[in-house]
Design a protein around this motif. Sequence first.
Motif, PDB file in Angstrom:
ATOM      1  N   LEU A 237       0.862  -1.174   0.000  1.00 30.95           N
ATOM      2  CA  LEU A 237       0.000   0.000   0.000  1.00 30.95           C
ATOM      3  C   LEU A 237       0.899   1.225   0.000  1.00 30.95           C
ATOM      4  O   LEU A 237       1.784   1.356   0.860  1.00 30.95           O
ATOM      5  CB  LEU A 237      -0.917   0.024   1.219  1.00 30.95           C
ATOM      6  N   VAL A 238       0.679   2.121  -0.958  1.00 34.39           N
ATOM      7  CA  VAL A 238       1.545   3.289  -1.126  1.00 34.39           C
ATOM      8  C   VAL A 238       0.698   4.559  -1.068  1.00 34.39           C
ATOM      9  O   VAL A 238       0.169   5.009  -2.089  1.00 34.39           O
ATOM     10  CB  VAL A 238       2.318   3.212  -2.462  1.00 34.39           C
ATOM     11  N   PRO A 239       0.532   5.151   0.111  1.00 33.87           N
ATOM     12  CA  PRO A 239      -0.172   6.432   0.198  1.00 33.87           C
ATOM     13  C   PRO A 239       0.693   7.542  -0.389  1.00 33.87           C
ATOM     14  O   PRO A 239       1.882   7.642  -0.070  1.00 33.87           O
ATOM     15  CB  PRO A 239      -0.360   6.630   1.711  1.00 33.87           C
TER      16      PRO A 239
ATOM     17  N   VAL B 209       8.864   8.455  -2.984  1.00 34.79           N
ATOM     18  CA  VAL B 209       8.153   7.254  -2.559  1.00 34.79           C
ATOM     19  C   VAL B 209       8.007   6.266  -3.723  1.00 34.79           C
ATOM     20  O   VAL B 209       8.323   5.078  -3.597  1.00 34.79           O
ATOM     21  CB  VAL B 209       6.767   7.622  -1.995  1.00 34.79           C
ATOM     22  N   LEU B 210       7.551   6.748  -4.859  1.00 34.21           N
ATOM     23  CA  LEU B 210       7.340   5.877  -6.012  1.00 34.21           C
ATOM     24  C   LEU B 210       8.675   5.352  -6.555  1.00 34.21           C
ATOM     25  O   LEU B 210       8.765   4.204  -7.009  1.00 34.21           O
ATOM     26  CB  LEU B 210       6.571   6.613  -7.098  1.00 34.21           C
TER      27      LEU B 210
ATOM     28  N   ARG C 191       0.600  -6.914  -6.142  1.00 34.73           N
ATOM     29  CA  ARG C 191      -0.290  -5.767  -6.318  1.00 34.73           C
ATOM     30  C   ARG C 191       0.249  -4.573  -5.542  1.00 34.73           C
ATOM     31  O   ARG C 191       0.602  -4.688  -4.365  1.00 34.73           O
ATOM     32  CB  ARG C 191      -1.703  -6.088  -5.827  1.00 34.73           C
ATOM     33  N   VAL C 192       0.327  -3.450  -6.226  1.00 33.04           N
ATOM     34  CA  VAL C 192       0.722  -2.188  -5.599  1.00 33.04           C
ATOM     35  C   VAL C 192      -0.480  -1.255  -5.661  1.00 33.04           C
ATOM     36  O   VAL C 192      -0.947  -0.900  -6.747  1.00 33.04           O
ATOM     37  CB  VAL C 192       1.927  -1.558  -6.318  1.00 33.04           C
ATOM     38  N   THR C 193      -0.978  -0.868  -4.506  1.00 27.03           N
ATOM     39  CA  THR C 193      -2.133   0.030  -4.437  1.00 27.03           C
ATOM     40  C   THR C 193      -1.654   1.439  -4.117  1.00 27.03           C
ATOM     41  O   THR C 193      -1.059   1.683  -3.061  1.00 27.03           O
ATOM     42  CB  THR C 193      -3.129  -0.429  -3.357  1.00 27.03           C
TER      43      THR C 193
END
Length: 321
Positions: free
Chosen positions: A27-29, A39-40, A53-55
């Motif tokens: 999970l990537v807020p 972050v990315l 899966r990357v959300t």
Amino acid sequence: MTEGLKEPGPGEGQPETGEAERFRSLLVPVDLTAISDRVLGRVALLPLADGARVTLLHVVPGNLPPRAQDRAERDARSSLANEARHLAKALPRGVDVEPVVKIGSSAAEIAGCATSTGAELIVMGRGGGRALRDTFLGSTAERVIRRGQLPVLAVRLAPRAAYSRPAVALDLEQGSTDVLALMLRLIPTPRPRATVIHAFDTPYRGLAYPSLSEEDAEAWRSELERTATQQMAKLLAASLAQAKVRPAEAPPWKTHVRCGSPRRVIEKAVKKAESDLLVLGTHGYSGVAHVVLGTVAGDVLRQVACDVLVVPAGPRAEEPE
């Protein structure tokens, strides 16, 4: 906000991790500011399993006026979809990137999305913040960490490669093997040297009893240091087994056992090693108790200049009455 990402060429992209299990769900807020690039970019360097899966999650504040909230949501969906497309190009084929926009409180929505997506790790940014606000309210990253549900990787550095100077702080209590095992999952082979930090205190320090000499105190410190070093060796071996990492694929360990405050010992060791990643566990309090007592993890998160991976180490502590 995607200029830091690039498609992996032949032999590039995801690093090898040996026997350690790769991540299946992140999970990537993201807040869609400049910190999102970091972050990315870090996500693109993490070891992901086939079909992972990357959300990507953006939370629009729930206290905006209705018309402003509608416009903000539309903008967020467009920007986040663009970020997802660019990130997908930097990841191996087969990894699914899903953009999600929610409205409400950031920490609460992050926690809910982590549960619904089965995330194993939350990766989010951690900027400098405002000192007074962070002291009393905590940053979003700290509020997520205080919930203690999942490990949180707080990204501060601009990513250029896989982590090469990791450090891990251990308290030698139950749960420390989880902390080490997660660090081993995060770092590829051939694994670089890792600094293992432990701070201990003595019952003599700060006490003024005439019959307790400095020689007694020094002998006791030496004994505690020897015992802690032995315990660390056992923990390291147990963590390799838990992470399914063969001894030959383990990083060279450099132990740093010192008497003193954990906050000071950790900060000094990380600075000396020029670490790009610090891993530590937390038994943090929540709510008012956090404001009054603070946590080692929260304080260290503000002090060190590198990325910090905070791992919930066992059940959260009860708030004192």
